[in-house]
Design a protein around this motif. Structure first.
Motif, mmCIF file in Angstrom:
data_model
loop_
_atom_site.group_PDB
_atom_site.id
_atom_site.type_symbol
_atom_site.label_atom_id
_atom_site.label_comp_id
_atom_site.label_asym_id
_atom_site.label_seq_id
_atom_site.Cartn_x
_atom_site.Cartn_y
_atom_site.Cartn_z
ATOM 1 N N SER A 178 -26.245 -20.697 43.367
ATOM 2 C CA SER A 178 -24.974 -21.064 43.666
ATOM 3 C C SER A 178 -24.737 -20.657 44.327
ATOM 4 N N ASP B 61 -21.307 -25.630 40.849
ATOM 5 C CA ASP B 61 -20.614 -25.413 39.477
ATOM 6 C C ASP B 61 -21.391 -24.994 38.089
ATOM 7 N N THR B 62 -22.612 -25.626 37.939
ATOM 8 C CA THR B 62 -23.254 -25.289 36.696
ATOM 9 C C THR B 62 -23.375 -24.625 36.661
ATOM 10 N N ASP C 105 -23.022 -21.776 38.156
ATOM 11 C CA ASP C 105 -21.734 -20.260 38.061
ATOM 12 C C ASP C 105 -21.191 -20.574 36.219
ATOM 13 N N ASP C 106 -21.158 -21.177 35.387
ATOM 14 C CA ASP C 106 -21.134 -21.641 34.334
ATOM 15 C C ASP C 106 -22.091 -20.856 33.842
ATOM 16 N N TRP C 107 -23.233 -21.620 33.948
ATOM 17 C CA TRP C 107 -24.941 -20.497 33.244
ATOM 18 C C TRP C 107 -24.615 -18.917 33.406
ATOM 19 N N GLY D 5 -22.084 -17.201 33.865
ATOM 20 C CA GLY D 5 -21.056 -16.644 32.817
ATOM 21 C C GLY D 5 -21.737 -16.414 31.465
ATOM 22 N N THR D 6 -22.027 -17.358 31.269
ATOM 23 C CA THR D 6 -22.392 -17.368 29.841
ATOM 24 C C THR D 6 -23.747 -16.241 29.882
ATOM 25 N N ALA E 266 -28.450 -23.133 25.310
ATOM 26 C CA ALA E 266 -27.779 -22.935 26.357
ATOM 27 C C ALA E 266 -28.637 -23.382 27.598
ATOM 28 N N VAL F 141 -28.093 -27.056 30.430
ATOM 29 C CA VAL F 141 -27.700 -26.179 32.051
ATOM 30 C C VAL F 141 -29.853 -27.483 32.468
ATOM 31 N N ARG G 64 -28.592 -31.080 32.559
ATOM 32 C CA ARG G 64 -27.489 -31.315 33.914
ATOM 33 C C ARG G 64 -28.488 -31.021 34.717
#
Length: 223
Positions: free
Chosen positions: A23, A70-71, A73-75, A77-78, A149, A153, A156
């Motif tokens: 990221s 951004d994608t 970063d979300d992953w 966290g997941t 999930a 990702v 996306r």
């Protein structure tokens, strides 16, 4: 990183630090200044024209890599959240396996005495086994959610670069999972290479200061 000996499998594979690093790389900006001060002539004009032509392409690359960051970063966290849950389940599974071993030994000892003591020991063993089955089922559910999930990702990231729609239900390969980000980064880097190539191909008769052009090309190459 846990070895998940209690569960017997890893319900949430992944490296959140590696994802965060990817990221961060996506967020690196390529600065495109004008020609070095004092550079004039046909070569400088050609370079300036090339900058104008590339601005839309560069901006598209920036938006793409920013959205990819951004994608990712979300992953990341997941992955962290799921791994924390996996470690909790693994810890409970280890406790239960130890308790089951003790309870199994208690059943063996109680079998020599029989009666209510043996019945109670057997019931306790069955209860512990059912609880362990529940923990393992929860870990399997976590694994399924984690992989679902990951597919979302991957989809996306693919769409950010290709805009294509993959066949429903297809399990992504390693290249499909990360190829989109790699291609975006490569495309982004290629813009800098093109700029550097324009400078490096400047004729020797140019009035551009050699030191300024070389420094700018070097800076682009370090991005």
């Amino acid at each position: 990183m846990s070895d998940y000996r209690g569960l017997g499998f890893d319900p949430a594979p992944g490296d959140a630090r590696a994802v965060a690093a990817a990221s961060e790389r996506c967020r690196n900006q390529v600065d495109v200044p004008g020609p070095p001060a004092g550079w004039e002539g046909a070569a400088a004009e050609a370079f300036a024209a090339r900058l104008v032509d590339m601005r839309e392409e560069l901006e598209t690359a920036r938006r793409t890599t920013g959205a990819a960051a951004d994608t990712l970063d979300d992953w990341a966290g997941t992955v962290l959240a799921n791994q924390r849950r996996a470690e909790e389940l693994d810890g409970r599974a280890r406790e239960l396996r130890r308790a089951i071993e003790d309870a199994d030994n208690a059943v063996v000892l109680a079998s020599f005495r029989g009666g209510p003591e043996h019945v109670a020991a057997s019931a306790r063993l069955d209860e512990l086994r059912r609880e362990l089955d529940g923990v393992l089922a929860g870990a399997r559910e976590l694994e399924a959610d984690h992989r679902s999930a990951a597919r979302r990702v991957a989809e996306r990231l693919r769409r950010l670069v290709t805009g294509g729609v993959e066949a429903a239900g297809q399990v992504p390969s390693r290249e499909e999972m990360f190829g989109g980000v790699v291609r975006a980064l490569n495309d982004y880097s290629a813009l800098g290479s093109a700029l550097a190539g324009t400078l490096l191909s400047t004729p020797r008769t140019s009035s551009a200061p050699a030191g300024g052009a070389a420094a700018f090309a070097s800076a682009l190459g370090e991005r």
